[in-house]
Design a protein around this motif. Structure first.
Motif, PDB file in Angstrom:
ATOM      1  N   ILE A 143     -16.838 -19.508   7.029  1.00  0.00           N
ATOM      2  CA  ILE A 143     -15.597 -19.398   6.262  1.00  0.00           C
ATOM      3  C   ILE A 143     -14.402 -19.425   7.202  1.00  0.00           C
ATOM      4  CG2 ILE A 143     -14.264 -17.922   4.712  1.00  0.00           C
ATOM      5  CD1 ILE A 143     -16.763 -19.279   3.457  1.00  0.00           C
ATOM      6  N   ASP A 144     -13.484 -20.332   6.933  1.00  0.00           N
ATOM      7  CA  ASP A 144     -12.265 -20.494   7.735  1.00  0.00           C
ATOM      8  C   ASP A 144     -11.106 -20.676   6.774  1.00  0.00           C
ATOM      9  OD1 ASP A 144     -10.318 -21.021   9.587  1.00  0.00           O
ATOM     10  OD2 ASP A 144     -11.282 -22.804  10.424  1.00  0.00           O
ATOM     11  N   TYR A 145     -10.314 -19.622   6.610  1.00  0.00           N
ATOM     12  CA  TYR A 145      -9.202 -19.673   5.672  1.00  0.00           C
ATOM     13  C   TYR A 145      -8.035 -20.520   6.190  1.00  0.00           C
ATOM     14  CZ  TYR A 145     -11.640 -16.126   3.003  1.00  0.00           C
ATOM     15  OH  TYR A 145     -12.570 -15.463   2.255  1.00  0.00           O
ATOM     16  N   ASP A 146      -8.045 -20.890   7.474  1.00  0.00           N
ATOM     17  CA  ASP A 146      -6.980 -21.743   8.026  1.00  0.00           C
ATOM     18  C   ASP A 146      -7.059 -23.170   7.486  1.00  0.00           C
ATOM     19  OD1 ASP A 146      -5.907 -19.683   9.509  1.00  0.00           O
ATOM     20  OD2 ASP A 146      -6.989 -20.224  11.346  1.00  0.00           O
ATOM     21  N   VAL A 147      -8.241 -23.640   7.133  1.00  0.00           N
ATOM     22  CA  VAL A 147      -8.377 -25.014   6.652  1.00  0.00           C
ATOM     23  C   VAL A 147      -8.489 -25.067   5.133  1.00  0.00           C
ATOM     24  CG1 VAL A 147      -9.418 -25.833   8.787  1.00  0.00           C
ATOM     25  CG2 VAL A 147     -10.882 -25.044   6.940  1.00  0.00           C
ATOM     26  N   GLU A 148      -8.363 -23.934   4.467  1.00  0.00           N
ATOM     27  CA  GLU A 148      -8.457 -23.911   3.008  1.00  0.00           C
ATOM     28  C   GLU A 148      -7.321 -24.745   2.423  1.00  0.00           C
ATOM     29  OE1 GLU A 148      -7.950 -20.429  -0.095  1.00  0.00           O
ATOM     30  OE2 GLU A 148      -9.700 -20.144   1.190  1.00  0.00           O
ATOM     31  N   GLY A 149      -7.644 -25.682   1.598  1.00  0.00           N
ATOM     32  CA  GLY A 149      -6.643 -26.564   0.996  1.00  0.00           C
ATOM     33  C   GLY A 149      -6.340 -27.804   1.835  1.00  0.00           C
ATOM     34  N   GLU A 150      -6.840 -27.858   3.060  1.00  0.00           N
ATOM     35  CA  GLU A 150      -6.653 -29.019   3.931  1.00  0.00           C
ATOM     36  C   GLU A 150      -8.032 -29.487   4.417  1.00  0.00           C
ATOM     37  OE1 GLU A 150      -3.520 -28.658   6.932  1.00  0.00           O
ATOM     38  OE2 GLU A 150      -3.052 -26.709   6.028  1.00  0.00           O
ATOM     39  N   PRO A 151      -8.744 -30.261   3.609  1.00  0.00           N
ATOM     40  CA  PRO A 151     -10.121 -30.620   3.971  1.00  0.00           C
ATOM     41  C   PRO A 151     -10.254 -31.517   5.204  1.00  0.00           C
ATOM     42  CG  PRO A 151      -9.476 -31.690   1.920  1.00  0.00           C
ATOM     43  CD  PRO A 151      -8.365 -30.771   2.300  1.00  0.00           C
ATOM     44  N   ASP A 152      -9.178 -32.193   5.626  1.00  0.00           N
ATOM     45  CA  ASP A 152      -9.277 -33.080   6.794  1.00  0.00           C
ATOM     46  C   ASP A 152      -8.877 -32.404   8.100  1.00  0.00           C
ATOM     47  OD1 ASP A 152     -10.198 -35.233   5.285  1.00  0.00           O
ATOM     48  OD2 ASP A 152      -8.156 -35.772   4.696  1.00  0.00           O
ATOM     49  N   LYS A 153      -8.406 -31.153   8.025  1.00  0.00           N
ATOM     50  CA  LYS A 153      -7.983 -30.428   9.222  1.00  0.00           C
ATOM     51  C   LYS A 153      -9.214 -29.884   9.947  1.00  0.00           C
ATOM     52  CE  LYS A 153      -5.136 -26.528  10.667  1.00  0.00           C
ATOM     53  NZ  LYS A 153      -4.321 -25.402  10.221  1.00  0.00           N
ATOM     54  N   PRO A 154      -9.326 -30.092  11.270  1.00  0.00           N
ATOM     55  CA  PRO A 154     -10.468 -29.572  12.023  1.00  0.00           C
ATOM     56  C   PRO A 154     -10.516 -28.040  11.964  1.00  0.00           C
ATOM     57  CG  PRO A 154      -9.285 -31.167  13.355  1.00  0.00           C
ATOM     58  CD  PRO A 154      -8.449 -30.900  12.135  1.00  0.00           C
ATOM     59  N   SER A 155     -11.702 -27.506  11.826  1.00  0.00           N
ATOM     60  CA  SER A 155     -11.892 -26.058  11.731  1.00  0.00           C
ATOM     61  C   SER A 155     -12.309 -25.494  13.078  1.00  0.00           C
ATOM     62  CB  SER A 155     -12.964 -25.743  10.690  1.00  0.00           C
ATOM     63  OG  SER A 155     -13.343 -24.402  10.747  1.00  0.00           O
ATOM     64  N   ASP A 156     -11.544 -24.540  13.582  1.00  0.00           N
ATOM     65  CA  ASP A 156     -11.905 -23.900  14.846  1.00  0.00           C
ATOM     66  C   ASP A 156     -13.195 -23.078  14.696  1.00  0.00           C
ATOM     67  OD1 ASP A 156      -9.667 -24.946  16.111  1.00  0.00           O
ATOM     68  OD2 ASP A 156      -8.423 -23.196  15.653  1.00  0.00           O
ATOM     69  N   GLN A 157     -13.394 -22.495  13.530  1.00  0.00           N
ATOM     70  CA  GLN A 157     -14.585 -21.678  13.291  1.00  0.00           C
ATOM     71  C   GLN A 157     -15.855 -22.526  13.279  1.00  0.00           C
ATOM     72  OE1 GLN A 157     -13.788 -18.861  13.768  1.00  0.00           O
ATOM     73  NE2 GLN A 157     -12.772 -17.769  12.126  1.00  0.00           N
TER      74      GLN A 157
END
Length: 122
Positions: free
Chosen positions: A80-94
């Motif tokens: 779960i990474d709330y930083d990319v919530e709503g932005e599916p193309d953004k790379p997730s650090d988690q």
């Protein structure tokens, strides 16, 4: 032994011989040590609180509602990474730089968010 087949033999020959009855065919799956469902009722689980759930953002499996940071879906491996919530193309650090869109594609193609883990452990 059927007496009718051997009618030519004297009756004294059959003294003490009992007619064989067809034996009951045994069930190969019968286990006398197993408890049948009728003997023991299902445990009453009404005392357990109902846990609210929501779908995983990656695979849609039911996970606890509002999971904390670092919660990993047991079905697909998405952390779960709330930083990319709503932005599916953004790379997730988690998730080691994998975007949510890429993780969804990986899950549908390979059954996991990180297919390289299968290759490393295989």
């Amino acid at each position: 032994m059927n007496k009718d087949e051997y009618a030519f033999l004297p009756e004294a020959f059959f003294d003490g011989v009992q007619e064989q009855e067809d034996e009951e065919e045994l069930d190969p799956y019968f286990r006398p040590d197993a408890v049948s469902g009728d003997e023991e009722p299902e445990p009453d689980m009404n005392w357990l609180p109902e846990t609210p759930t929501e779908p995983c953002p990656c695979c849609g499996a039911e996970i606890p509602e509002n999971p904390s940071w670092g919660y990993i879906c047991p079905m697909c491996g998405w952390e779960i990474d709330y930083d990319v919530e709503g932005e599916p193309d953004k790379p997730s650090d988690q998730n080691h730089g994998v975007s949510l869109a890429e993780a969804r594609w990986n899950f549908h193609s390979f059954g996991t968010v990180a297919p390289w883990r299968i290759i490393e452990n295989g």
